[in-house]
Motif scaffolding. Structure first.
Motif, PDB file in Angstrom:
ATOM      1  N   ILE A  73       0.855  -1.186   0.000  1.00 31.28           N
ATOM      2  CA  ILE A  73       0.000   0.000   0.000  1.00 31.28           C
ATOM      3  C   ILE A  73       0.894   1.240   0.000  1.00 31.28           C
ATOM      4  O   ILE A  73       2.058   1.182   0.413  1.00 31.28           O
ATOM      5  CB  ILE A  73      -0.967   0.017   1.200  1.00 31.28           C
ATOM      6  N   GLU A  74       0.342   2.356  -0.452  1.00 23.26           N
ATOM      7  CA  GLU A  74       1.124   3.590  -0.581  1.00 23.26           C
ATOM      8  C   GLU A  74       1.787   4.017   0.728  1.00 23.26           C
ATOM      9  O   GLU A  74       2.907   4.520   0.730  1.00 23.26           O
ATOM     10  CB  GLU A  74       0.249   4.733  -1.116  1.00 23.26           C
ATOM     11  N   GLY A  75       1.119   3.828   1.852  1.00 19.11           N
ATOM     12  CA  GLY A  75       1.671   4.234   3.143  1.00 19.11           C
ATOM     13  C   GLY A  75       2.906   3.470   3.559  1.00 19.11           C
ATOM     14  O   GLY A  75       3.551   3.815   4.560  1.00 19.11           O
ATOM     15  N   ALA A  76       3.279   2.436   2.816  1.00 19.56           N
ATOM     16  CA  ALA A  76       4.468   1.635   3.121  1.00 19.56           C
ATOM     17  C   ALA A  76       5.575   1.850   2.089  1.00 19.56           C
ATOM     18  O   ALA A  76       6.487   1.042   1.981  1.00 19.56           O
ATOM     19  CB  ALA A  76       4.092   0.152   3.179  1.00 19.56           C
ATOM     20  N   MET A  85       0.213  18.809   8.771  1.00 17.55           N
ATOM     21  CA  MET A  85      -1.172  19.232   8.616  1.00 17.55           C
ATOM     22  C   MET A  85      -2.080  18.058   8.237  1.00 17.55           C
ATOM     23  O   MET A  85      -3.197  17.942   8.749  1.00 17.55           O
ATOM     24  CB  MET A  85      -1.295  20.338   7.567  1.00 17.55           C
ATOM     25  N   ALA A  86      -1.595  17.162   7.372  1.00 14.84           N
ATOM     26  CA  ALA A  86      -2.391  15.992   6.993  1.00 14.84           C
ATOM     27  C   ALA A  86      -2.645  15.100   8.205  1.00 14.84           C
ATOM     28  O   ALA A  86      -3.718  14.521   8.337  1.00 14.84           O
ATOM     29  CB  ALA A  86      -1.697  15.202   5.891  1.00 14.84           C
ATOM     30  N   LEU A  87      -1.673  15.008   9.084  1.00 12.86           N
ATOM     31  CA  LEU A  87      -1.835  14.205  10.293  1.00 12.86           C
ATOM     32  C   LEU A  87      -2.864  14.836  11.238  1.00 12.86           C
ATOM     33  O   LEU A  87      -3.738  14.154  11.762  1.00 12.86           O
ATOM     34  CB  LEU A  87      -0.501  14.047  11.023  1.00 12.86           C
ATOM     35  N   ARG A  94      -4.180  10.799   4.149  1.00 10.80           N
ATOM     36  CA  ARG A  94      -3.551  11.232   2.914  1.00 10.80           C
ATOM     37  C   ARG A  94      -2.108  11.617   3.211  1.00 10.80           C
ATOM     38  O   ARG A  94      -1.790  12.066   4.298  1.00 10.80           O
ATOM     39  CB  ARG A  94      -4.299  12.412   2.301  1.00 10.80           C
ATOM     40  N   ALA A  95      -1.250  11.410   2.216  1.00 15.06           N
ATOM     41  CA  ALA A  95       0.170  11.719   2.381  1.00 15.06           C
ATOM     42  C   ALA A  95       0.736  12.170   1.048  1.00 15.06           C
ATOM     43  O   ALA A  95       0.118  11.981  -0.002  1.00 15.06           O
ATOM     44  CB  ALA A  95       0.923  10.481   2.883  1.00 15.06           C
ATOM     45  N   VAL A 107      -1.607  11.132  -2.069  1.00 15.85           N
ATOM     46  CA  VAL A 107      -2.131   9.770  -2.220  1.00 15.85           C
ATOM     47  C   VAL A 107      -2.863   9.349  -0.953  1.00 15.85           C
ATOM     48  O   VAL A 107      -2.631   9.894   0.125  1.00 15.85           O
ATOM     49  CB  VAL A 107      -1.002   8.750  -2.530  1.00 15.85           C
ATOM     50  N   ASP A 108      -3.712   8.364  -1.087  1.00 12.41           N
ATOM     51  CA  ASP A 108      -4.355   7.716   0.052  1.00 12.41           C
ATOM     52  C   ASP A 108      -3.387   6.643   0.552  1.00 12.41           C
ATOM     53  O   ASP A 108      -2.907   5.834  -0.249  1.00 12.41           O
ATOM     54  CB  ASP A 108      -5.671   7.091  -0.404  1.00 12.41           C
ATOM     55  N   ILE A 109      -3.080   6.633   1.840  1.00 14.57           N
ATOM     56  CA  ILE A 109      -2.077   5.690   2.352  1.00 14.57           C
ATOM     57  C   ILE A 109      -2.509   4.235   2.207  1.00 14.57           C
ATOM     58  O   ILE A 109      -1.666   3.339   2.269  1.00 14.57           O
ATOM     59  CB  ILE A 109      -1.672   5.984   3.818  1.00 14.57           C
TER      60      ILE A 109
END
Length: 140
Positions: A73-76, A85-87, A94-95, A107-109
Motif C-alpha cells: 500500500i502507498e503508506g508503506a 497538517m495531513a496528520l 492522505r500523504a 495519495v491515500d495511504i
C-alpha cells in the motif's frame, strides 16, 4: 462515554516478503479520537491504535517487519510521508508521494501499490530516514 466505531477502510491487500506474496485484510476504524489499523494474514492479526492513521499503520508495519512482510500500500512506500497538517487535520489518511524531482502528489495511504512498483515498498525506519533527508534538503 462510548463512541461508535466507524469503518474507514476494509480491503484485501498483498503482503510482500522477498519473492512471496501473501493475502491479507486491512481494516481501519475511527472511534472518538482514536484511529485503529489492523492487518490479518494467515492465522495472525496485528492491530494498533494511535492519534492518526499513519502512526497506527506504522506500528502495524513494525509488527509485520518481524515476519519480513511489507504491505503493498502507498503508506508503506519509501517516497510517501504525510505532512504535519495531513496528520492533524485529516487523520493521516492522505500523504505526499515525493517524486525524484518536481512537486509531490497526494495519495491515500491505503491505496494499492501495483506489482511493478513493489521496489518502492520499505520498512518504517528507512521510510522515516528518507523523509528526514527530504526535510533537511528543503531547509538548506
Amino acid at each position: 462515554m462510548s463512541h461508535n466505531q466507524e469503518i474507514l477502510c476494509d480491503k484485501e491487500i498483498n503482503l510482500v516478503s522477498g519473492d512471496d506474496i501473501l493475502a491479507g485484510r486491512l481494516v481501519s476504524t475511527y472511534s472518538g479520537n482514536d484511529y485503529t489499523v489492523s492487518i490479518a494474514y494467515g492465522t495472525s492479526t496485528t492491530e494498533h491504535t494511535a492519534w492518526n492513521l499513519f502512526e497506527a499503520l506504522a506500528q502495524v508495519r513494525n509488527n509485520l517487519e518481524s515476519d519480513g512482510l511489507k504491505p503493498a500500500i502507498e503508506g508503506a512506500c519509501r517516497d510517501v510521508y504525510p505532512s504535519r497538517m495531513a496528520l492533524e487535520m485529516g487523520g493521516g489518511r492522505r500523504a505526499y508521494r515525493w517524486p525524484s524531482s518536481g512537486r509531490p502528489a497526494t495519495v491515500d495511504i491505503f491505496d494499492e501499490v501495483p506489482v511493478a512498483d513493489y521496489a518502492r515498498l520499505t520498512y518504517t525506519a528507512e521510510q522515516y530516514d528518507l523523509h528526514q533527508q527530504r526535510r533537511n534538503r528543503s531547509h538548506e
